[in-house]
Design a protein around this motif. Structure first.
Motif, PDB file in Angstrom:
ATOM      1  N   TYR A  63      14.361  55.273  57.936  1.00 37.57           N
ATOM      2  CA  TYR A  63      15.732  55.412  57.448  1.00 37.57           C
ATOM      3  C   TYR A  63      15.763  55.545  55.925  1.00 37.57           C
ATOM      4  O   TYR A  63      16.482  56.376  55.380  1.00 37.57           O
ATOM      5  CB  TYR A  63      16.568  54.213  57.895  1.00 37.57           C
ATOM      6  CG  TYR A  63      17.965  54.215  57.323  1.00 37.57           C
ATOM      7  CD1 TYR A  63      18.937  55.063  57.827  1.00 37.57           C
ATOM      8  CD2 TYR A  63      18.306  53.372  56.271  1.00 37.57           C
ATOM      9  CE1 TYR A  63      20.213  55.075  57.304  1.00 37.57           C
ATOM     10  CE2 TYR A  63      19.576  53.381  55.733  1.00 37.57           C
ATOM     11  CZ  TYR A  63      20.525  54.229  56.254  1.00 37.57           C
ATOM     12  OH  TYR A  63      21.786  54.233  55.725  1.00 37.57           O
ATOM     13  N   ASP A  65      13.353  56.636  53.962  1.00 40.55           N
ATOM     14  CA  ASP A  65      12.786  57.929  53.576  1.00 40.55           C
ATOM     15  C   ASP A  65      13.774  59.062  53.811  1.00 40.55           C
ATOM     16  O   ASP A  65      13.878  59.977  52.992  1.00 40.55           O
ATOM     17  CB  ASP A  65      11.490  58.199  54.336  1.00 40.55           C
ATOM     18  CG  ASP A  65      10.335  57.369  53.815  1.00 40.55           C
ATOM     19  OD1 ASP A  65      10.478  56.750  52.746  1.00 40.55           O
ATOM     20  OD2 ASP A  65       9.294  57.346  54.492  1.00 40.55           O
ATOM     21  N   ARG A  66      14.478  59.034  54.919  1.00 41.13           N
ATOM     22  CA  ARG A  66      15.472  60.076  55.186  1.00 41.13           C
ATOM     23  C   ARG A  66      16.635  59.991  54.207  1.00 41.13           C
ATOM     24  O   ARG A  66      17.191  61.008  53.814  1.00 41.13           O
ATOM     25  CB  ARG A  66      15.989  59.959  56.605  1.00 41.13           C
ATOM     26  CG  ARG A  66      14.999  60.421  57.628  1.00 41.13           C
ATOM     27  CD  ARG A  66      15.577  60.377  59.002  1.00 41.13           C
ATOM     28  NE  ARG A  66      14.564  60.756  59.983  1.00 41.13           N
ATOM     29  CZ  ARG A  66      14.668  60.529  61.267  1.00 41.13           C
ATOM     30  NH1 ARG A  66      15.735  59.921  61.742  1.00 41.13           N
ATOM     31  NH2 ARG A  66      13.698  60.887  62.090  1.00 41.13           N
ATOM     32  N   LYS A  67      17.009  58.783  53.841  1.00 35.52           N
ATOM     33  CA  LYS A  67      18.112  58.587  52.893  1.00 35.52           C
ATOM     34  C   LYS A  67      17.757  59.151  51.528  1.00 35.52           C
ATOM     35  O   LYS A  67      18.591  59.727  50.842  1.00 35.52           O
ATOM     36  CB  LYS A  67      18.436  57.100  52.790  1.00 35.52           C
ATOM     37  CG  LYS A  67      19.646  56.800  51.991  1.00 35.52           C
ATOM     38  CD  LYS A  67      19.925  55.302  52.032  1.00 35.52           C
ATOM     39  CE  LYS A  67      21.069  54.941  51.135  1.00 35.52           C
ATOM     40  NZ  LYS A  67      21.321  53.505  51.144  1.00 35.52           N
ATOM     41  N   ALA A  69      15.767  61.598  51.115  1.00 36.78           N
ATOM     42  CA  ALA A  69      15.433  63.001  51.377  1.00 36.78           C
ATOM     43  C   ALA A  69      13.954  63.299  51.180  1.00 36.78           C
ATOM     44  O   ALA A  69      13.581  64.364  50.720  1.00 36.78           O
ATOM     45  CB  ALA A  69      16.288  63.937  50.521  1.00 36.78           C
ATOM     46  N   LYS A  71      10.265  63.981  52.879  1.00 35.57           N
ATOM     47  CA  LYS A  71       9.818  64.601  54.110  1.00 35.57           C
ATOM     48  C   LYS A  71       8.824  63.668  54.805  1.00 35.57           C
ATOM     49  O   LYS A  71       7.883  63.185  54.198  1.00 35.57           O
ATOM     50  CB  LYS A  71       9.144  65.933  53.794  1.00 35.57           C
ATOM     51  CG  LYS A  71       9.527  67.008  54.729  1.00 35.57           C
ATOM     52  CD  LYS A  71       8.949  68.300  54.315  1.00 35.57           C
ATOM     53  CE  LYS A  71       9.876  69.364  54.832  1.00 35.57           C
ATOM     54  NZ  LYS A  71       9.361  70.656  54.663  1.00 35.57           N
ATOM     55  N   THR A  72       9.050  63.419  56.094  1.00 40.62           N
ATOM     56  CA  THR A  72       8.119  62.606  56.864  1.00 40.62           C
ATOM     57  C   THR A  72       7.271  63.519  57.733  1.00 40.62           C
ATOM     58  O   THR A  72       7.704  64.592  58.153  1.00 40.62           O
ATOM     59  CB  THR A  72       8.873  61.606  57.745  1.00 40.62           C
ATOM     60  OG1 THR A  72       9.744  62.329  58.604  1.00 40.62           O
ATOM     61  CG2 THR A  72       9.669  60.625  56.910  1.00 40.62           C
TER      62      THR A  72
END
Length: 74
Positions: A63, A65-67, A69, A71-72
């Protein structure tokens, strides 16, 4: 203050995961807590604590990392 709350959000599941590992280890080495009636219940409870805590930590990291932005992989 926000960093302290984030630290607690990561520390508490980490401590629960460590306690879950301890419960599983104690079951293997015949050290039982009186609250659990059977060894299998103690082992399963420790396994659930461990898996649940690891899933929470992983979800928190994804969460975050996505917040931000990032890249996973996968």
């Amino acid at each position: 203050m926000v960093r302290f709350i984030a630290f607690l959000l990561l520390f508490i599941p980490g401590a629960l995961a460590a306690f879950g590992i301890k419960l599983m280890r104690d079951t293997i080495f015949d050290d039982f807590y009186p609250i659990f009636f059977y060894a299998s219940i103690q082992f399963v409870f420790g396994l659930l604590l461990f898996i649940g805590s690891i899933l929470f930590l992983g979800g928190f990291i994804v969460y975050r990392d996505r917040k931000k932005a990032k890249k996973t992989e996968g």
